[in-house]
Design a protein around this motif. Structure first.
Motif, mmCIF file in Angstrom:
data_model
loop_
_atom_site.group_PDB
_atom_site.id
_atom_site.type_symbol
_atom_site.label_atom_id
_atom_site.label_comp_id
_atom_site.label_asym_id
_atom_site.label_seq_id
_atom_site.Cartn_x
_atom_site.Cartn_y
_atom_site.Cartn_z
ATOM 1 N N ASP A 1 27.195 8.093 -26.584
ATOM 2 C CA ASP A 1 26.414 9.288 -26.930
ATOM 3 C C ASP A 1 25.899 9.240 -28.371
ATOM 4 N N ARG A 2 26.396 8.306 -29.171
ATOM 5 C CA ARG A 2 25.955 8.174 -30.560
ATOM 6 C C ARG A 2 24.907 7.074 -30.738
ATOM 7 N N ILE A 3 24.466 6.504 -29.656
ATOM 8 C CA ILE A 3 23.538 5.381 -29.706
ATOM 9 C C ILE A 3 22.166 5.828 -29.201
ATOM 10 N N ILE A 4 21.117 5.384 -29.881
ATOM 11 C CA ILE A 4 19.757 5.565 -29.382
ATOM 12 C C ILE A 4 19.302 4.202 -28.874
ATOM 13 N N LEU A 5 18.941 4.140 -27.607
ATOM 14 C CA LEU A 5 18.476 2.904 -26.986
ATOM 15 C C LEU A 5 16.950 2.937 -26.915
ATOM 16 N N PHE A 6 16.334 1.821 -27.255
ATOM 17 C CA PHE A 6 14.880 1.706 -27.251
ATOM 18 C C PHE A 6 14.468 0.612 -26.282
ATOM 19 N N ALA B 1 16.648 -4.763 -39.658
ATOM 20 C CA ALA B 1 17.375 -5.660 -38.756
ATOM 21 C C ALA B 1 18.080 -4.819 -37.693
ATOM 22 N N LEU B 2 17.833 -5.149 -36.426
ATOM 23 C CA LEU B 2 18.459 -4.451 -35.303
ATOM 24 C C LEU B 2 18.961 -5.468 -34.287
ATOM 25 N N MET B 3 19.994 -5.101 -33.561
ATOM 26 C CA MET B 3 20.477 -5.928 -32.458
ATOM 27 C C MET B 3 19.535 -5.738 -31.283
ATOM 28 N N TYR B 4 19.382 -6.786 -30.480
ATOM 29 C CA TYR B 4 18.454 -6.729 -29.356
ATOM 30 C C TYR B 4 19.033 -7.423 -28.138
ATOM 31 N N VAL B 5 18.461 -7.097 -26.987
ATOM 32 C CA VAL B 5 18.754 -7.797 -25.739
ATOM 33 C C VAL B 5 17.423 -8.078 -25.066
ATOM 34 N N TYR B 6 17.224 -9.337 -24.724
ATOM 35 C CA TYR B 6 16.062 -9.745 -23.935
ATOM 36 C C TYR B 6 16.579 -10.633 -22.821
ATOM 37 N N GLU B 7 16.159 -10.370 -21.599
ATOM 38 C CA GLU B 7 16.573 -11.232 -20.498
ATOM 39 C C GLU B 7 15.396 -11.991 -19.908
ATOM 40 N N GLU B 8 14.398 -11.288 -19.440
ATOM 41 C CA GLU B 8 13.216 -11.940 -18.881
ATOM 42 C C GLU B 8 12.116 -10.901 -18.718
ATOM 43 N N GLY B 9 10.925 -11.370 -18.428
ATOM 44 C CA GLY B 9 9.819 -10.448 -18.234
ATOM 45 C C GLY B 9 9.272 -9.936 -19.552
ATOM 46 N N ASN B 10 8.765 -8.718 -19.528
ATOM 47 C CA ASN B 10 8.115 -8.189 -20.727
ATOM 48 C C ASN B 10 8.871 -7.028 -21.361
ATOM 49 N N LEU B 11 10.177 -6.890 -21.069
ATOM 50 C CA LEU B 11 10.969 -5.815 -21.659
ATOM 51 C C LEU B 11 12.046 -6.370 -22.586
ATOM 52 N N TYR C 1 15.166 -4.756 -25.414
ATOM 53 C CA TYR C 1 15.895 -3.536 -25.755
ATOM 54 C C TYR C 1 16.504 -3.652 -27.143
ATOM 55 N N LEU C 2 16.498 -2.536 -27.864
ATOM 56 C CA LEU C 2 17.041 -2.430 -29.213
ATOM 57 C C LEU C 2 17.909 -1.184 -29.283
ATOM 58 N N HIS C 3 18.744 -1.079 -30.298
ATOM 59 C CA HIS C 3 19.491 0.166 -30.473
ATOM 60 C C HIS C 3 19.671 0.478 -31.945
ATOM 61 N N THR C 4 19.841 1.773 -32.210
ATOM 62 C CA THR C 4 20.227 2.244 -33.529
ATOM 63 C C THR C 4 21.347 3.251 -33.342
ATOM 64 N N GLY C 5 21.900 3.692 -34.463
ATOM 65 C CA GLY C 5 22.855 4.792 -34.416
ATOM 66 C C GLY C 5 22.100 6.107 -34.247
ATOM 67 N N PRO C 6 22.799 7.228 -34.347
ATOM 68 C CA PRO C 6 22.191 8.525 -34.059
ATOM 69 C C PRO C 6 21.340 9.110 -35.189
ATOM 70 N N HIS C 7 21.285 8.429 -36.317
ATOM 71 C CA HIS C 7 20.570 8.966 -37.478
ATOM 72 C C HIS C 7 19.067 9.057 -37.212
ATOM 73 N N GLN C 8 18.464 9.996 -37.858
ATOM 74 C CA GLN C 8 17.022 10.219 -37.739
ATOM 75 C C GLN C 8 16.329 9.532 -38.914
ATOM 76 N N GLY C 9 16.356 8.210 -38.928
ATOM 77 C CA GLY C 9 15.859 7.450 -40.064
ATOM 78 C C GLY C 9 14.408 7.024 -39.940
ATOM 79 N N HIS C 10 14.033 6.070 -40.815
ATOM 80 C CA HIS C 10 12.653 5.581 -40.877
ATOM 81 C C HIS C 10 12.193 4.988 -39.548
ATOM 82 N N PHE C 11 13.033 4.172 -38.915
ATOM 83 C CA PHE C 11 12.624 3.504 -37.679
ATOM 84 C C PHE C 11 12.216 4.518 -36.620
ATOM 85 N N LEU C 12 13.074 5.487 -36.356
ATOM 86 C CA LEU C 12 12.789 6.492 -35.339
ATOM 87 C C LEU C 12 11.557 7.318 -35.705
#
Length: 142
Positions: free
Chosen positions: A120-125, A16-26, A28-39
């Motif tokens: 600086d602790r956030i990874i944006l996707f 489960a991740l937080m997301y932002v969608y506005e329009e078009g085909n993009l 955005y998601l984010h995680t913390g700085p950890h190098q986990g399974h998702f990354l």
């Protein structure tokens, strides 16, 4: 959102991740700085599946609960995701959190420090959406 990836061995992973969608085909998601399974998974295979839903009320049917219906909307998006890096990344991270707070109806004025000191602790996707499917249940059919 629930985001599905797969690891190098093909094992599925959903988080489960937080997301932002506005329009078009993009999207955005984010995680913390950890190098986990998702990354690790998206570095191996950037293809993802995202599920979002908006549950509604239960509409009671008779004579039993089997005749009832749950109102809901849901969407599943497929595409590729990448780490958003480079020039302007902190500006885009702030934009992400501004939009996220708006979507959650959470005003910045409610906070003592209306800034984002931990960007600086956030990874944006950034996800490029290739296909979307959806489902809608408006309730009992009469």
């Amino acid at each position: 959102a629930h985001v599905g990836t797969s690891d190098a061995s093909g094992w599925p992973y959903v988080v489960a991740l937080m997301y932002v969608y506005e329009e078009g085909n993009l999207l955005y998601l984010h995680t913390g700085p950890h190098q986990g399974h998702f990354l690790a998974n998206i570095r191996e295979n950037p293809r993802v599946c995202i599920h979002v839903d908006e549950p509604g009320a239960m509409q009671r049917g008779q004579p039993s609960p089997c005749n009832s219906a749950l109102v809901y909307k849901s969407a599943v998006a497929y595409g590729e995701v990448r780490v958003f890096e480079g020039a302007g990344v902190d500006k885009k991270k702030a934009w992400f959190f501004d939009r996220l707070l708006e979507r959650l109806k959470e005003p910045m004025s409610a906070y003592e420090r209306p800034v984002y000191p931990m960007l600086d602790r956030i990874i944006l996707f950034e996800m490029t959406i290739e296909m979307v499917t959806g489902k809608l249940n408006v309730g009992l059919h009469h």
